[in-house]
Design an enzyme around this catalytic site. Structure first.
Site, PDB file in Angstrom:
ATOM      1  N   LYS A   9      55.576 -57.910  44.059  1.00 30.95           N
ATOM      2  CA  LYS A   9      54.872 -58.318  42.214  1.00 30.95           C
ATOM      3  C   LYS A   9      55.216 -59.301  43.006  1.00 30.95           C
ATOM      4  O   LYS A   9      54.043 -59.959  41.838  1.00 30.95           O
ATOM      5  CB  LYS A   9      56.618 -57.653  41.579  1.00 30.95           C
ATOM      6  CG  LYS A   9      57.012 -57.022  40.917  1.00 30.95           C
ATOM      7  CD  LYS A   9      57.236 -56.329  40.225  1.00 30.95           C
ATOM      8  CE  LYS A   9      57.388 -54.383  39.810  1.00 30.95           C
ATOM      9  NZ  LYS A   9      57.892 -54.646  38.087  1.00 30.95           N
ATOM     10  N   LYS A  58      54.493 -45.766  46.515  1.00 31.67           N
ATOM     11  CA  LYS A  58      55.844 -45.319  45.166  1.00 31.67           C
ATOM     12  C   LYS A  58      55.108 -45.445  44.198  1.00 31.67           C
ATOM     13  O   LYS A  58      54.126 -46.318  43.983  1.00 31.67           O
ATOM     14  CB  LYS A  58      56.413 -46.075  44.679  1.00 31.67           C
ATOM     15  CG  LYS A  58      57.502 -45.967  43.172  1.00 31.67           C
ATOM     16  CD  LYS A  58      58.216 -47.236  43.606  1.00 31.67           C
ATOM     17  CE  LYS A  58      57.770 -47.862  42.264  1.00 31.67           C
ATOM     18  NZ  LYS A  58      58.660 -49.494  41.804  1.00 31.67           N
ATOM     19  N   LYS A  89      54.983 -47.376  37.119  1.00 33.42           N
ATOM     20  CA  LYS A  89      54.281 -47.361  36.119  1.00 33.42           C
ATOM     21  C   LYS A  89      53.559 -48.363  35.373  1.00 33.42           C
ATOM     22  O   LYS A  89      52.319 -48.818  34.921  1.00 33.42           O
ATOM     23  CB  LYS A  89      55.577 -47.237  35.041  1.00 33.42           C
ATOM     24  CG  LYS A  89      56.286 -48.006  34.539  1.00 33.42           C
ATOM     25  CD  LYS A  89      57.207 -48.216  33.410  1.00 33.42           C
ATOM     26  CE  LYS A  89      58.599 -48.436  34.385  1.00 33.42           C
ATOM     27  NZ  LYS A  89      59.259 -49.375  34.633  1.00 33.42           N
TER      28      LYS A  89
HETATM   29  P1  TYM Z   1      61.925 -48.774  36.905  1.00 33.54           P
HETATM   30  O1  TYM Z   1      62.046 -49.375  34.937  1.00 33.54           O
HETATM   31  O2  TYM Z   1      60.826 -49.452  37.797  1.00 33.54           O
HETATM   32  O3  TYM Z   1      62.477 -47.261  36.527  1.00 33.54           O
HETATM   33  C1  TYM Z   1      63.522 -46.743  36.186  1.00 33.54           C
HETATM   34  C2  TYM Z   1      64.206 -45.792  36.891  1.00 33.54           C
HETATM   35  O4  TYM Z   1      63.677 -44.498  37.831  1.00 33.54           O
HETATM   36  C3  TYM Z   1      63.041 -44.628  38.560  1.00 33.54           C
HETATM   37  N1  TYM Z   1      61.544 -44.822  40.272  1.00 33.54           N
HETATM   38  C4  TYM Z   1      61.842 -43.423  40.702  1.00 33.54           C
HETATM   39  N2  TYM Z   1      62.152 -42.707  41.262  1.00 33.54           N
HETATM   40  C5  TYM Z   1      61.429 -41.884  41.959  1.00 33.54           C
HETATM   41  N3  TYM Z   1      60.354 -42.320  42.188  1.00 33.54           N
HETATM   42  C6  TYM Z   1      59.544 -42.878  41.752  1.00 33.54           C
HETATM   43  N4  TYM Z   1      58.314 -42.976  42.413  1.00 33.54           N
HETATM   44  C7  TYM Z   1      59.932 -43.835  40.936  1.00 33.54           C
HETATM   45  N5  TYM Z   1      59.854 -45.178  39.997  1.00 33.54           N
HETATM   46  C8  TYM Z   1      60.937 -45.432  39.512  1.00 33.54           C
HETATM   47  C9  TYM Z   1      64.012 -46.049  39.449  1.00 33.54           C
HETATM   48  O5  TYM Z   1      64.561 -46.609  40.880  1.00 33.54           O
HETATM   49  C10 TYM Z   1      64.650 -46.113  38.834  1.00 33.54           C
HETATM   50  O6  TYM Z   1      65.571 -45.389  38.658  1.00 33.54           O
HETATM   51  N6  TYM Z   1      65.040 -52.667  37.548  1.00 33.54           N
HETATM   52  C11 TYM Z   1      64.811 -51.326  37.395  1.00 33.54           C
HETATM   53  C12 TYM Z   1      65.146 -51.510  35.719  1.00 33.54           C
HETATM   54  C13 TYM Z   1      67.091 -51.982  36.162  1.00 33.54           C
HETATM   55  C14 TYM Z   1      68.262 -51.397  36.249  1.00 33.54           C
HETATM   56  C15 TYM Z   1      68.819 -51.922  35.745  1.00 33.54           C
HETATM   57  C16 TYM Z   1      68.117 -50.201  36.837  1.00 33.54           C
HETATM   58  C17 TYM Z   1      66.964 -52.858  34.931  1.00 33.54           C
HETATM   59  N7  TYM Z   1      68.948 -53.274  34.935  1.00 33.54           N
HETATM   60  C18 TYM Z   1      70.639 -51.832  35.729  1.00 33.54           C
HETATM   61  C19 TYM Z   1      69.167 -49.631  37.098  1.00 33.54           C
HETATM   62  C20 TYM Z   1      71.177 -50.822  36.659  1.00 33.54           C
HETATM   63  C21 TYM Z   1      63.912 -50.945  37.514  1.00 33.54           C
HETATM   64  O7  TYM Z   1      62.744 -51.914  37.112  1.00 33.54           O
HETATM   65  O8  TYM Z   1      63.552 -49.193  36.848  1.00 33.54           O
END
Ligand code: TYM
Length: 338
Positions: free
Chosen positions: A119, A203, A206
């Site tokens: 990023k 990956k 979004k």
């Molecule tokens: P984020 O918002 O990118 O994604 C949310 C969840 O979706 C999963 N995910 C995926 N799984 C499979 N294939 C994909 N292409 C894919 N894209 C996203 C992510 O692994 C995630 O579980 N840093 C985290 C948000 C966060 C968080 C936390 C998560 C902040 N604090 C505490 C768990 C615990 C994030 O950016 O997720």
């Protein structure tokens, strides 16, 4: 002893409102939260809107996407009578504890995070990297540790951040006395990493600029079909499951397996053309997302009730987090507020 959670397994996870939620978010995380996690543990699910400020952002868009993400979590089946759904910024404990995590982590650890490297490169090209992008895993660790979390159900891309959270919990406990539970990652059996349909070595994310390979939860069925039918595969004649050599086909098989409950390797044997495979994947995805889209339309018509769910969720979350974060403040030598 670290503070207990009353004997029940505690689960915490979150999603960032940096863009519209994708099929990757759903298959990798949200669906499992709704179908399994909320029923087997004391679970909290959070729209982590503070994390959305780590990259260039438009306030109105973050506001809109935050409510939309919360609405989609409910539309996906998270039941506020069963689990806690809330907005990160409405619970101050996350920010309080985040600072202590910054005081526990080293800058080298933060710079090693793959997501930071990726990023930061993109942000640098746009004119600047926010310091909060570097310190982001400290806030994520705080999100998790504030609740005495045992399990963090995420997709594969978040595993490194949860590993760092574990390291920080152990280090904090060693330095200042047992305060935090050391959490572990749980991954889905299939679709832990859904790939971009146009670029199957990346990956499905979004915030990708090119959206042709990203299926959003709120895409119309026709749009979903078009995206899947145009997915990049390869020049080999027969359908086989080989994630290393043939990532595009493997991705389609993983998505099909996740949507229909099959095994990707076994599913491959049932196809002799990519056309037939893509058609089945498209229909499976459309049918998987249909109830979510329909429920979202109903819930979005009544934003006040979504806000009410979030308010109640924040109250409960605050009450759970407060004693542990207060204890952490005292443990590091800060005088109690009174
Ligand atoms: P984020 O918002 O990118 O994604 C949310 C969840 O979706 C999963 N995910 C995926 N799984 C499979 N294939 C994909 N292409 C894919 N894209 C996203 C992510 O692994 C995630 O579980 N840093 C985290 C948000 C966060 C968080 C936390 C998560 C902040 N604090 C505490 C768990 C615990 C994030 O950016 O997720």
């Amino acid at each position: 002893m670290a503070m207990t959670t009353g004997g029940r397994t505690r689960i915490f996870s979150g999603v960032q409102p940096t863009g519209h939620l994708t099929l990757g978010n759903y298959l990798g995380a949200v669906r499992r939260w709704a179908e399994e996690d909320q029923h087997r543990a004391d679970a909290l699910f959070c729209v982590v809107n503070l994390h959305a400020l780590t990259v260039e952002h438009d306030p109105a868009r973050v506001r809109r996407l935050s409510r939309q993400a919360a609405t989609l979590l409910l539309a996906s089946g998270l039941d506020p009578e069963v689990c806690t759904v809330f907005m990160q910024s409405q619970v101050d404990e996350h920010l309080r504890l985040s600072y202590l995590m910054e005081c526990t982590a080293s800058d080298g650890e933060m710079r090693r995070m793959i997501q930071y490297k990726e990023k930061a490169a993109a942000q640098r090209a746009k004119g600047g990297v926010r310091l909060s992008l570097l310190t982001y895993p400290a806030l994520m660790a705080a999100d998790i540790l504030a609740y005495g979390t045992h399990e963090v159900p995420v997709g594969e891309d978040q595993r490194q951040h949860v590993e760092l959270t574990r390291d920080l919990a152990v280090r904090f406990n060693q330095r200042y006395g047992a305060t935090f539970v050391v959490p572990r990652t749980t991954l889905p059996a299939v679709a832990a990493r859904v790939m971009d349909l146009q670029e199957p070595t990346s990956k499905m994310g979004k915030s990708r600029a090119r959206t042709a390979g990203v299926v959003y939860l709120l895409d119309e069925p026709e749009v979903v079909r078009k995206k899947v039918l145009r997915a990049v595969t390869d020049a080999e004649p027969e359908v086989a499951y080989d994630p290393e050599q043939r990532p595009g086909v493997a991705n389609l098989l993983n998505v099909l397996a996740a949507c229909t409950g099959g095994d990707p390797r076994r599913l491959a044997e049932g196809y002799d053309s990519y056309g037939a495979l893509k058609k089945d994947v498209a229909e499976a995805v459309v049918e998987t997302l249909r109830p979510v889209r329909e429920r979202h339309a109903e819930l979005a018509a009544d934003p006040a009730s979504v806000d009410a769910v979030l308010r109640r969720g924040a109250e409960r979350a605050r009450a759970l987090a407060r004693p542990r974060v207060d204890a952490a403040f005292e443990a590091v030598g800060l005088l109690p507020a009174g």
